[in-house]
Design a protein around this motif. Structure first.
Motif, PDB file in Angstrom:
ATOM      1  N   LYS A  32       0.816  -1.219   0.000  1.00 51.05           N
ATOM      2  CA  LYS A  32       0.000   0.000   0.000  1.00 51.05           C
ATOM      3  C   LYS A  32       0.849   1.270   0.000  1.00 51.05           C
ATOM      4  O   LYS A  32       0.561   2.217  -0.739  1.00 51.05           O
ATOM      5  CB  LYS A  32      -0.927  -0.004   1.213  1.00 51.05           C
ATOM      6  N   LYS A  33       1.903   1.302   0.816  1.00 51.20           N
ATOM      7  CA  LYS A  33       2.695   2.535   0.937  1.00 51.20           C
ATOM      8  C   LYS A  33       3.330   2.936  -0.391  1.00 51.20           C
ATOM      9  O   LYS A  33       3.455   4.128  -0.694  1.00 51.20           O
ATOM     10  CB  LYS A  33       3.761   2.384   2.019  1.00 51.20           C
ATOM     11  N   HIS A  34       3.698   1.942  -1.178  1.00 53.37           N
ATOM     12  CA  HIS A  34       4.302   2.244  -2.483  1.00 53.37           C
ATOM     13  C   HIS A  34       3.230   2.635  -3.505  1.00 53.37           C
ATOM     14  O   HIS A  34       3.491   3.449  -4.395  1.00 53.37           O
ATOM     15  CB  HIS A  34       5.119   1.060  -2.984  1.00 53.37           C
ATOM     16  N   ARG A  35       2.040   2.059  -3.385  1.00 51.85           N
ATOM     17  CA  ARG A  35       0.950   2.489  -4.268  1.00 51.85           C
ATOM     18  C   ARG A  35       0.609   3.957  -4.011  1.00 51.85           C
ATOM     19  O   ARG A  35       0.337   4.712  -4.932  1.00 51.85           O
ATOM     20  CB  ARG A  35      -0.282   1.604  -4.056  1.00 51.85           C
ATOM     21  N   ILE A  36       0.636   4.332  -2.740  1.00 52.69           N
ATOM     22  CA  ILE A  36       0.316   5.718  -2.384  1.00 52.69           C
ATOM     23  C   ILE A  36       1.415   6.665  -2.849  1.00 52.69           C
ATOM     24  O   ILE A  36       1.146   7.700  -3.460  1.00 52.69           O
ATOM     25  CB  ILE A  36       0.112   5.845  -0.856  1.00 52.69           C
ATOM     26  N   SER A  37       2.673   6.321  -2.575  1.00 50.20           N
ATOM     27  CA  SER A  37       3.780   7.220  -2.917  1.00 50.20           C
ATOM     28  C   SER A  37       3.967   7.377  -4.420  1.00 50.20           C
ATOM     29  O   SER A  37       4.329   8.447  -4.907  1.00 50.20           O
ATOM     30  CB  SER A  37       5.084   6.726  -2.278  1.00 50.20           C
ATOM     31  N   SER A  38       3.691   6.320  -5.169  1.00 52.45           N
ATOM     32  CA  SER A  38       3.866   6.374  -6.630  1.00 52.45           C
ATOM     33  C   SER A  38       2.610   6.803  -7.363  1.00 52.45           C
ATOM     34  O   SER A  38       2.651   7.147  -8.540  1.00 52.45           O
ATOM     35  CB  SER A  38       4.289   4.997  -7.154  1.00 52.45           C
ATOM     36  N   ASP A  39       1.461   6.746  -6.654  1.00 46.52           N
ATOM     37  CA  ASP A  39       0.158   7.052  -7.259  1.00 46.52           C
ATOM     38  C   ASP A  39      -0.161   6.083  -8.400  1.00 46.52           C
ATOM     39  O   ASP A  39      -0.770   6.454  -9.400  1.00 46.52           O
ATOM     40  CB  ASP A  39       0.116   8.501  -7.762  1.00 46.52           C
ATOM     41  N   MET A  40       0.248   4.822  -8.228  1.00 46.95           N
ATOM     42  CA  MET A  40      -0.004   3.793  -9.230  1.00 46.95           C
ATOM     43  C   MET A  40      -0.541   2.532  -8.543  1.00 46.95           C
ATOM     44  O   MET A  40      -0.337   2.330  -7.353  1.00 46.95           O
ATOM     45  CB  MET A  40       1.270   3.468 -10.011  1.00 46.95           C
ATOM     46  N   PHE A  41      -1.209   1.686  -9.315  1.00 43.41           N
ATOM     47  CA  PHE A  41      -1.699   0.426  -8.778  1.00 43.41           C
ATOM     48  C   PHE A  41      -1.713  -0.630  -9.876  1.00 43.41           C
ATOM     49  O   PHE A  41      -1.506  -0.322 -11.058  1.00 43.41           O
ATOM     50  CB  PHE A  41      -3.098   0.593  -8.157  1.00 43.41           C
ATOM     51  N   LEU A  42      -1.933  -1.889  -9.489  1.00 39.17           N
ATOM     52  CA  LEU A  42      -1.880  -3.012 -10.409  1.00 39.17           C
ATOM     53  C   LEU A  42      -3.261  -3.592 -10.651  1.00 39.17           C
ATOM     54  O   LEU A  42      -4.081  -3.656  -9.732  1.00 39.17           O
ATOM     55  CB  LEU A  42      -0.989  -4.118  -9.838  1.00 39.17           C
ATOM     56  N   VAL A  43      -3.531  -4.008 -11.867  1.00 37.47           N
ATOM     57  CA  VAL A  43      -4.743  -4.766 -12.168  1.00 37.47           C
ATOM     58  C   VAL A  43      -4.346  -6.020 -12.939  1.00 37.47           C
ATOM     59  O   VAL A  43      -3.390  -6.007 -13.711  1.00 37.47           O
ATOM     60  CB  VAL A  43      -5.778  -3.945 -12.975  1.00 37.47           C
ATOM     61  N   GLU A  44      -5.079  -7.109 -12.691  1.00 35.98           N
ATOM     62  CA  GLU A  44      -4.763  -8.389 -13.307  1.00 35.98           C
ATOM     63  C   GLU A  44      -5.957  -8.951 -14.068  1.00 35.98           C
ATOM     64  O   GLU A  44      -7.107  -8.705 -13.709  1.00 35.98           O
ATOM     65  CB  GLU A  44      -4.338  -9.403 -12.240  1.00 35.98           C
ATOM     66  N   GLY A  45      -5.673  -9.720 -15.105  1.00 39.77           N
ATOM     67  CA  GLY A  45      -6.714 -10.382 -15.879  1.00 39.77           C
ATOM     68  C   GLY A  45      -7.039  -9.634 -17.164  1.00 39.77           C
ATOM     69  O   GLY A  45      -6.945  -8.414 -17.233  1.00 39.77           O
TER      70      GLY A  45
END
Length: 260
Positions: free
Chosen positions: A21-34
């Motif tokens: 979570k902390k890296h998603r917040i700091s980078s303002d990015m997230f992962l999606v699968e499928g």
């Protein structure tokens, strides 16, 4: 398609960090699968930065229409199956993953309704609330401090792609709720400490419907701001409802009233 072969590749190391979570917040990015989720991301106005495809998923990718939907700056990488497994969260991955950049969201003061998720903790509940809010035509979903991370894999999966279709707005100090109230929105909170039946309340105007934490209900901070306390009748005698179910009932009562 560019191929990455080493687990020590710097990009692979950065992608692994997004599982936290902390890296998603700091980078303002997230992962999606499928495949379906990646396609919905590509078709949205979110920026899809990278796509990773496993050796097992490459044939399906080549046979799909995704190549024609790539955004201008999206980069596609092929990786072996074991490397792909190391960067994804699902137990049985489909063979494709995307890195998505979050986008700034603005509050709309139009006629309509918001749902306020107050310290919801269960990822499935939070994802279902987002999905239902999208289906019911809400202006957006407001989330308070203490609410589960909406970009973790379980929450995202439960949204079924609605995360790309409806604004989700973090409101850690309730300042956005207050601005909405100042512009004419009524904050409606469910409570056992009232005799006012939810179905007797006029919800055709500007409203914010709040739903509280699974164990503790709505927080004192939200109650302090609410304009109206209501209860969902439970003639069967149950003490409470699942948070996502309660939110769905209330949102669709808004829909029902607006259709009359």
């Amino acid at each position: 398609m560019e191929y990455i072969l080493s687990k020590d590749n710097l990009l692979i190391k950065d992608i692994k960090k997004l599982k936290e979570k902390k890296h998603r917040i700091s980078s303002d990015m997230f992962l999606v699968e499928g495949f379906r989720f990646v396609e919905e991301a590509l078709e949205s106005d979110f920026e899809v930065i990278h796509i990773f495809i496993s050796a097992r998923g490459e044939f399906k990718y080549e046979d799909s229409s995704l190549k024609n939907k790539l955004q201008k700056n999206t980069k596609v990488y092929g990786v072996n199956d074991s490397l792909f497994k190391s960067i994804c969260d699902t137990e049985h991955p489909q063979g494709i993953m995307a890195v998505v950049r979050n986008k700034p969201v603005e509050i709309k003061y139009d006629h309509g309704f918001y749902i306020l998720a107050d310290k919801i903790q269960d990822p499935g509940n939070m994802g279902t609330i987002i999905r239902t809010a999208h289906a019911a035509g809400a202006l957006g979903v407001l989330i308070t401090k203490g609410t589960v991370d909406i970009y973790n894999e379980k929450t995202l999966r439960a949204t079924m792609g609605s995360i790309f279709k409806i604004p989700v707005i973090c409101d850690s100090d309730l300042s956005r709720v207050q601005k909405l109230r100042d512009s004419g929105f009524k904050l409606v909170a469910s409570s056992l400490d009232t005799e006012k039946n939810f179905y007797d309340v006029d919800l055709k105007g500007k409203v914010i419907i709040s739903v509280g934490n699974e164990g503790n209900g709505i927080s004192a901070e939200v109650y302090a701001l609410c304009d109206l306390k209501i209860k969902i009748p439970m003639p069967g005698g149950a003490e409470s409802l699942n948070a996502a179910v309660a939110a769905s009932i209330m949102m669709y009562e808004v829909v029902r009233q607006k259709k009359i």
